[in-house]
Scaffold this motif. Structure first.
Motif, PDB file in Angstrom:
ATOM      1  N   LEU A   1       0.660  -6.528  25.318  1.00  0.00           N
ATOM      2  CA  LEU A   1       2.297  -6.184  25.373  1.00  0.00           C
ATOM      3  C   LEU A   1       2.668  -7.325  24.553  1.00  0.00           C
ATOM      4  O   LEU A   1       4.044  -7.205  24.180  1.00  0.00           O
ATOM      5  N   VAL A   2       2.576  -8.291  24.607  1.00  0.00           N
ATOM      6  CA  VAL A   2       2.933  -9.481  23.152  1.00  0.00           C
ATOM      7  C   VAL A   2       2.573  -8.812  22.498  1.00  0.00           C
ATOM      8  O   VAL A   2       3.672  -9.152  21.073  1.00  0.00           O
ATOM      9  N   GLY A   3       1.943  -8.431  21.696  1.00  0.00           N
ATOM     10  CA  GLY A   3       1.666  -7.588  20.481  1.00  0.00           C
ATOM     11  C   GLY A   3       2.067  -6.972  20.025  1.00  0.00           C
ATOM     12  O   GLY A   3       1.965  -6.620  18.547  1.00  0.00           O
ATOM     13  N   ALA A   4       2.406  -5.875  20.958  1.00  0.00           N
ATOM     14  CA  ALA A   4       3.145  -4.478  20.440  1.00  0.00           C
ATOM     15  C   ALA A   4       4.606  -4.579  19.518  1.00  0.00           C
ATOM     16  O   ALA A   4       4.750  -5.528  19.821  1.00  0.00           O
ATOM     17  N   ARG A   5       4.467  -4.266  18.911  1.00  0.00           N
ATOM     18  CA  ARG A   5       5.215  -3.492  17.417  1.00  0.00           C
ATOM     19  C   ARG A   5       6.383  -3.347  18.261  1.00  0.00           C
ATOM     20  O   ARG A   5       8.538  -3.875  18.412  1.00  0.00           O
ATOM     21  N   SER A   6       6.503  -2.076  18.718  1.00  0.00           N
ATOM     22  CA  SER A   6       7.424  -1.670  19.068  1.00  0.00           C
ATOM     23  C   SER A   6       7.663  -0.608  20.609  1.00  0.00           C
ATOM     24  O   SER A   6       7.980   0.055  20.955  1.00  0.00           O
ATOM     25  N   GLN A   7       6.434  -0.132  20.822  1.00  0.00           N
ATOM     26  CA  GLN A   7       5.951   0.441  22.122  1.00  0.00           C
ATOM     27  C   GLN A   7       4.120   0.253  22.113  1.00  0.00           C
ATOM     28  O   GLN A   7       3.966   0.116  22.177  1.00  0.00           O
TER      29      GLN A   7
ATOM     30  N   PHE B   1       9.627  -7.263  31.572  1.00  0.00           N
ATOM     31  CA  PHE B   1      10.357  -7.817  30.727  1.00  0.00           C
ATOM     32  C   PHE B   1      10.132  -6.901  29.245  1.00  0.00           C
ATOM     33  O   PHE B   1      10.272  -7.861  28.267  1.00  0.00           O
ATOM     34  N   ALA B   2       8.514  -6.823  29.152  1.00  0.00           N
ATOM     35  CA  ALA B   2       9.151  -5.885  27.542  1.00  0.00           C
ATOM     36  C   ALA B   2       9.474  -5.504  27.156  1.00  0.00           C
ATOM     37  O   ALA B   2      10.192  -5.162  25.760  1.00  0.00           O
ATOM     38  N   GLU B   3      10.128  -4.768  28.316  1.00  0.00           N
ATOM     39  CA  GLU B   3      11.164  -4.130  27.727  1.00  0.00           C
ATOM     40  C   GLU B   3      12.481  -4.777  27.748  1.00  0.00           C
ATOM     41  O   GLU B   3      13.502  -4.624  26.394  1.00  0.00           O
ATOM     42  N   ARG B   4      13.442  -5.602  28.022  1.00  0.00           N
ATOM     43  CA  ARG B   4      14.283  -6.746  27.764  1.00  0.00           C
ATOM     44  C   ARG B   4      13.671  -7.516  26.412  1.00  0.00           C
ATOM     45  O   ARG B   4      14.618  -7.533  25.650  1.00  0.00           O
ATOM     46  N   ARG B   5      12.546  -7.144  25.555  1.00  0.00           N
ATOM     47  CA  ARG B   5      12.544  -7.716  24.408  1.00  0.00           C
ATOM     48  C   ARG B   5      12.548  -6.765  23.735  1.00  0.00           C
ATOM     49  O   ARG B   5      12.499  -6.516  22.824  1.00  0.00           O
ATOM     50  N   GLY B   6      13.169  -5.401  24.023  1.00  0.00           N
ATOM     51  CA  GLY B   6      13.007  -4.760  22.813  1.00  0.00           C
ATOM     52  C   GLY B   6      11.975  -3.397  22.999  1.00  0.00           C
ATOM     53  O   GLY B   6      12.365  -2.613  22.080  1.00  0.00           O
ATOM     54  N   LEU B   7      10.681  -3.484  24.190  1.00  0.00           N
ATOM     55  CA  LEU B   7      10.209  -2.807  23.334  1.00  0.00           C
ATOM     56  C   LEU B   7      10.380  -0.978  24.470  1.00  0.00           C
ATOM     57  O   LEU B   7      11.078  -1.217  24.926  1.00  0.00           O
ATOM     58  N   THR B   8      10.029  -0.126  23.563  1.00  0.00           N
ATOM     59  CA  THR B   8       9.601   1.132  24.706  1.00  0.00           C
ATOM     60  C   THR B   8       8.516   1.784  25.128  1.00  0.00           C
ATOM     61  O   THR B   8       7.696   1.706  24.363  1.00  0.00           O
ATOM     62  N   VAL B   9       8.643   1.428  26.788  1.00  0.00           N
ATOM     63  CA  VAL B   9       7.102   1.612  27.798  1.00  0.00           C
ATOM     64  C   VAL B   9       7.123   2.936  28.814  1.00  0.00           C
ATOM     65  O   VAL B   9       7.897   2.613  29.450  1.00  0.00           O
ATOM     66  N   ALA B  10       6.009   3.405  28.568  1.00  0.00           N
ATOM     67  CA  ALA B  10       5.900   3.928  29.201  1.00  0.00           C
ATOM     68  C   ALA B  10       4.930   3.465  30.818  1.00  0.00           C
ATOM     69  O   ALA B  10       4.180   3.471  30.002  1.00  0.00           O
ATOM     70  N   LEU B  11       5.234   4.324  31.808  1.00  0.00           N
ATOM     71  CA  LEU B  11       4.639   3.952  32.961  1.00  0.00           C
ATOM     72  C   LEU B  11       4.147   5.059  33.724  1.00  0.00           C
ATOM     73  O   LEU B  11       4.630   5.619  34.223  1.00  0.00           O
ATOM     74  N   ALA B  12       2.754   5.300  33.233  1.00  0.00           N
ATOM     75  CA  ALA B  12       2.516   5.826  34.808  1.00  0.00           C
ATOM     76  C   ALA B  12       1.428   5.665  35.625  1.00  0.00           C
ATOM     77  O   ALA B  12       0.405   4.857  35.287  1.00  0.00           O
TER      78      ALA B  12
END
Length: 209
Positions: free
Chosen positions: A146-152, A111-122
């Motif tokens: 994730l809600v408060g993240a600006r870009s990544q 969902f965060a990625e759909r909002r435009g964030l770049t997220v790495a999951l390990a």
């Protein structure tokens, strides 16, 4: 005499067969009744879960409908994003998957990625049984960050021994309503600001606390 004995034997066999058929039918009715009761209970549990989640969302929707909050305000935007993320995680909670925790974390990340964030999951460690209520507490800080993240963001799920951790580093700060979750007696939550980055972690031990 022999005819009487044969007739008696045939009657006994008939009675036994009918009794067994009746017992099998009763057992099948019990199985069906139990299956129906379990299905009904599952439906009730799901409704209660959704009702509990919607209980936090409905006031926001009402406020938007009544124009008591400004939909253009950053706080309102974050409240909407948090509510949507919570619902997305809740939907994932009802999926039948081999690793529920990672599945629910992935739903938040997606969902965060759909909002435009770049997220790495390990993900590290083998799947560990985690109670549903504990999974909710483990993912709550993740959603807030994730809600408060600006870009990544970088998200980690770590499992080893009797410990399960969900950690996240973002380039933002937790804004309202994303106040840092306080955790609970069973899930410990830590939150630190590292320069311009936010680090949050939720930790649970499967053994006695």
């Amino acid at each position: 005499m022999i005819s009487f004995q044969l007739a008696t034997l045939a009657l006994v066999r008939l009675v036994y067969r009918r009794a067994r058929q009746a017992a099998d039918a009763a057992a099948e009715r019990d199985r069906l009744a139990n299956r129906k009761a379990l299905a009904e209970q599952l439906e009730v549990d799901q409704r209660l879960r959704f009702a509990g989640q919607l209980g936090a969302t409905l006031p926001l929707l009402a406020a938007l409908a009544d124009s008591t909050v400004d939909p253009r305000a950053e706080e309102t935007r974050q409240r909407c994003v948090l509510a949507a993320t919570q619902l997305r995680r809740l939907f994932a909670e009802n999926d039948d998957v081999p690793d529920p925790l990672v599945h629910e974390v992935s739903a938040c990340v997606d969902f965060a990625e759909r909002r435009g964030l770049t997220v790495a999951l390990a993900v590290s460690g083998e799947p560990t049984p985690v109670p549903t209520a504990v999974r909710r507490e483990l993912t709550s800080p993740l959603m807030t960050a994730l809600v408060g993240a600006r870009s990544q963001a970088r998200v980690s799920v770590l499992r080893g021994g009797d410990e399960v951790r969900v950690a996240v580093i973002t380039d933002g700060e937790p804004g309202k309503p994303g106040e840092s979750p306080h955790g609970s007696p069973r899930v410990r939550v830590e939150c630190h600001t590292l320069g311009e980055r936010l680090w949050m972690e939720a930790k649970w031990r499967s053994g006695p606390t």
